[in-house]
Design a protein around this motif. Structure first.
Motif, PDB file in Angstrom:
ATOM      1  N   LYS A 232       0.819  -1.218   0.000  1.00 60.01           N
ATOM      2  CA  LYS A 232       0.000   0.000   0.000  1.00 60.01           C
ATOM      3  C   LYS A 232       0.853   1.269   0.000  1.00 60.01           C
ATOM      4  N   LYS A 233       2.182   1.104  -0.099  1.00 61.83           N
ATOM      5  CA  LYS A 233       3.147   2.216  -0.212  1.00 61.83           C
ATOM      6  C   LYS A 233       3.224   3.079   1.039  1.00 61.83           C
ATOM      7  N   ARG A 236       4.014   6.883   3.733  1.00 63.35           N
ATOM      8  CA  ARG A 236       4.111   7.814   2.610  1.00 63.35           C
ATOM      9  C   ARG A 236       5.102   8.933   2.922  1.00 63.35           C
ATOM     10  N   ARG A 569       7.363  -0.111 -12.508  1.00 63.01           N
ATOM     11  CA  ARG A 569       7.630   0.148 -11.099  1.00 63.01           C
ATOM     12  C   ARG A 569       7.622  -1.154 -10.298  1.00 63.01           C
ATOM     13  N   LYS A 570       6.695  -2.026 -10.659  1.00 58.98           N
ATOM     14  CA  LYS A 570       6.619  -3.323  -9.979  1.00 58.98           C
ATOM     15  C   LYS A 570       7.783  -4.217 -10.375  1.00 58.98           C
ATOM     16  N   PRO A 575       9.125   2.120  -6.526  1.00 60.46           N
ATOM     17  CA  PRO A 575       7.813   2.795  -6.510  1.00 60.46           C
ATOM     18  C   PRO A 575       7.835   4.218  -7.051  1.00 60.46           C
ATOM     19  N   GLN A 576       8.989   4.905  -6.981  1.00 56.96           N
ATOM     20  CA  GLN A 576       9.058   6.301  -7.430  1.00 56.96           C
ATOM     21  C   GLN A 576       9.581   6.439  -8.860  1.00 56.96           C
TER      22      GLN A 576
END
Length: 690
Positions: A232-233, A236, A569-570, A575-576
């Motif tokens: 779920k990242k 944050r 990204r995966k 993720p960035q």
């Protein structure tokens, strides 16, 4: 009372009850596979003309129709209906997820009055209270209690495997073309802990219902962790103000505040772990209610796919069994006599639906109470389209076909009656087919269009594949031509009646310069996922004789690439990661090349189509290279300026030597080495080689 106080046995009972209900419904479809058949009206007439009146000789069998609630075809229908609302109103503005709270006061009061150890023991009460709360929430949205009243809404009920029901809600406010300002988003949505001193109630509610985790380094075994990263990242990154990223996702304001924290499971969490919420909704309903702004995101189709993804399934292990023994004559029993063609087992959608079906107690109660699992406002009407005499009719296995075609109204459909309506209504002649449901209603019993007296509805013309021949061109025409009174009138243009609909499209200029293929891609983009768009593009290249594939590619490649960034990204576990348009186009071309090779084609088969550079693709596939390129120039410069002032004389010599070699392109190799005595600065020496 014995039954409702039996705890886990009540769970087993309600699951068994609904399993029996669902099995009875499926049994009807299973036993009527040989009774109900569908066939083209014209084919039945042809069979009668040849003297064949036995219904068993024609038709195809139904499998699991869209009328079966919760089935795969039902969910596909709902997805297309949702995308029809999107076509009318644009992307939804808010995506809200509401999860039942087993500690609601109403549930506690009932348990206190009638007995019960835990809310989990009473799935019936949990479902009833959640239904009442959800209805009240939707009514609040309609009245504009928390923000502007919606113009369209859609919600879908799902059930967690641990039992709690939750609702995914989409709201449209109407002005979909406008990008919201950060101030407007902050007014509706917050991702920060409230001030504990100024609003203790809000602080307690957010701390109890809207904190994710702990996870990450604080708890690596958390269920949300995948490959040592939170799926779920969370947590944050902090940010001083709300913004919108390149993909249209909202980055909510999360200011770093040492005084804003909460202790959860012995770990101190801050604003980085807050799930976005609306404080007024949270105060009234005291449950986990996630509120997200979503009208600028390019991944909206995945949002609709997510809320119509279907039933839960249990996890099973599938192992390869032993090879079947050879038959007596030594041949393989899986192959035909001629040789070598394997017998293909017929698809059974009913069995596919039941296989590994996971059914919780709450879902069983919800469905037993006959509560809806999907609702939308306004309604959506599916509009059929067919060639003359080629509509589907339903017949029984024992029917005499001669009597079937003599039934009153057997030749009528909503499509043919639309043309009849245009003969009698001057207003209907000003509308296209898809606009008709907004002003008229269809009576399926009497098969008549009548003027609408209240409410509204959105029309959705069924999709027709470009390989469907003249039916595909008929669909193009009805989206352009208003008020035709017959098939002949549809085939007529400037006083000339053409032999087929494709010729009519050509005469109207609808097929010039690949216009039909551009229109096909544009229409598919209103509901298709990027993978489906790529499949369609491949189909057009191979089978539809696109005159200028490069022009078609230039116009639609960005819609074909909408899922590429997420995949990369995966794949890179980054993720960035951000990808510029040039690289994004290359990745999309690579996906297209893979799809073409599955069809024994390649991009080089189509003149004008760009092809990916193999060397550049090799570079793009380098994960470390991609991560090294993802840096903030301003941030790195500030860090450089700060650390440069701290260099001692030896370190400064090393720095200047390396910079000089880089700027002058000397290509030297440097081997720094150092020693350090206790309490003294670190001296550095280097050896160089060219």
């Amino acid at each position: 009372m014995t039954l409702i106080k039996s705890g886990r046995l009540l769970h087993q009972y309600v699951v068994d009850v609904y399993s029996s209900i669902e099995e009875d419904r499926l049994r009807w479809h299973r036993l009527n596979q040989d009774v109900l058949r569908a066939e083209l009206y014209s084919n039945v007439c042809d069979a009668v003309g040849k003297g064949d009146t036995d219904a068993r000789t024609v038709g195809k069998r139904f499998i699991l129709p869209p009328s079966f609630t919760g089935g795969p075809r039902y969910l596909i229908e709902k997805y297309h209906d949702a995308m029809a609302i999107c076509r009318q109103f644009g992307n939804p503005d808010l995506f809200i997820t509401m999860t039942a709270n087993p500690n609601w006061k109403e549930i506690k009061d009932h348990l206190a009055a009638y007995g019960g150890d835990s809310p989990n023991d009473r799935p019936d009460i949990a479902c009833r209270v959640f239904k009442m709360k959800l209805d009240q929430l939707l009514d609040d949205f309609k009245k504009g209690t928390f923000f502007a009243p919606y113009t369209a809404a859609l919600h879908r009920i799902e059930f967690q495997k641990r039992g709690l029901p939750h609702a995914h809600i989409l709201l449209w406010f109407g002005d979909h073309s406008r990008t919201p300002s950060p101030e407007e988003i902050d007014k509706i949505i917050s991702a920060e802990l409230p001030d504990k001193q100024k609003d203790p109630e809000a602080y307690e509610l957010v701390a109890k219902h809207m904190i994710h985790g702990p996870c990450g380094l604080d708890r690596p075994q958390s269920p949300c962790m995948e490959n040592h990263v939170c799926a779920k990242k969370f947590p944050r990154p902090f940010t001083e103000s709300t913004s919108i990223d390149k993909s249209g996702y909202i980055i909510y304001r999360r200011r770093k505040n040492e005084n804003a924290n909460v202790l959860k499971d012995g770990i101190l969490l801050d604003n980085a772990s807050v799930i976005p919420y609306n404080i007024e909704i949270l105060k009234k309903y005291a449950a986990h209610i996630n509120v997200e702004w979503c009208n600028r995101t390019s991944a909206i189709k995945y949002l609709f796919k997510y809320i119509t993804k279907g039933v839960d399934r249990a996890t099973v292990l599938v192992e390869k069994g032993p090879d079947p023994p050879p038959s007596e004559n030594g041949s393989d029993p899986q192959t035909s006599e001629k040789g070598k063609e394997k017998v293909k087992k017929a698809r059974n959608e009913i069995k596919e639906y039941q296989d590994c079906r996971y059914l919780s107690a709450c879902e069983s109660m919800w469905r037993t109470f006959a509560y809806s699992i999907h609702k939308r406002q306004p309604s959506v009407m599916k509009l059929v389209v067919h060639l003359e005499g080629e509509h589907n009719i339903t017949i029984k296995d024992t029917d005499n076909l001669g009597r079937v075609i003599q039934k009153p109204g057997i030749e009528k459909t909503m499509f043919t009656e639309w043309m009849v309506l245009c003969r009698t209504s001057a207003f209907a002649r000003t509308l296209t087919y898809v606009q008709i449901p907004e002003f008229f209603t269809w009576n399926n019993s009497s098969k008549v269009w009548s003027e609408r007296k209240r409410g509204t509805s959105i029309g959705r013309v069924v999709t027709v594949h470009p390989a469907s021949g003249d039916r595909y061109y008929l669909r193009i025409l009805i989206n352009k031509v208003k008020g035709p009174r017959s098939y002949t009138e549809l085939r007529t243009f400037n006083g000339v009646t053409y032999p087929d609909f494709k010729s009519t499209c050509c005469a109207r200029g609808l097929l010039a310069n690949d216009a039909e293929w551009h229109e096909s891609m544009a229409e598919l983009n209103t509901w298709g996922t990027p993978s489906q768009l790529r499949e369609m593009f491949v189909t057009l290249l191979i089978y539809c004789h696109v005159a200028n594939p490069k022009e078609l590619w230039d116009k639609c490649w960005k819609t074909l690439s909408e899922d590429i960034l997420y995949k990369k990204r995966k794949e890179f576990k980054h993720p960035q990661l951000e990808i510029d348009d040039a690289k994004l186009e290359l990745y999309t071309l690579l996906e297209l090349e893979k799809a073409l090779r599955n069809q024994e084609h390649t991009l080089t088969d189509f003149p004008g189509m760009p092809t990916p550079d193999p060397l550049l693709l090799k570079e793009l596939g380098n994960t470390l290279w991609q991560q090294e390129l993802q840096y903030n120039v301003a941030e790195e410069k500030s860090r450089h300026d700060t650390q440069y002032t701290l260099l001692n004389r030896e370190q400064l010599d090393v720095y200047q030597a390396i910079i000089e070699s880089t700027q002058e392109d000397y290509g030297k190799l440097f081997f720094p080495y150092y020693y350090q005595a206790a309490g003294l600065p670190t001296p550095v020496s280097i050896s160089q080689s060219i």
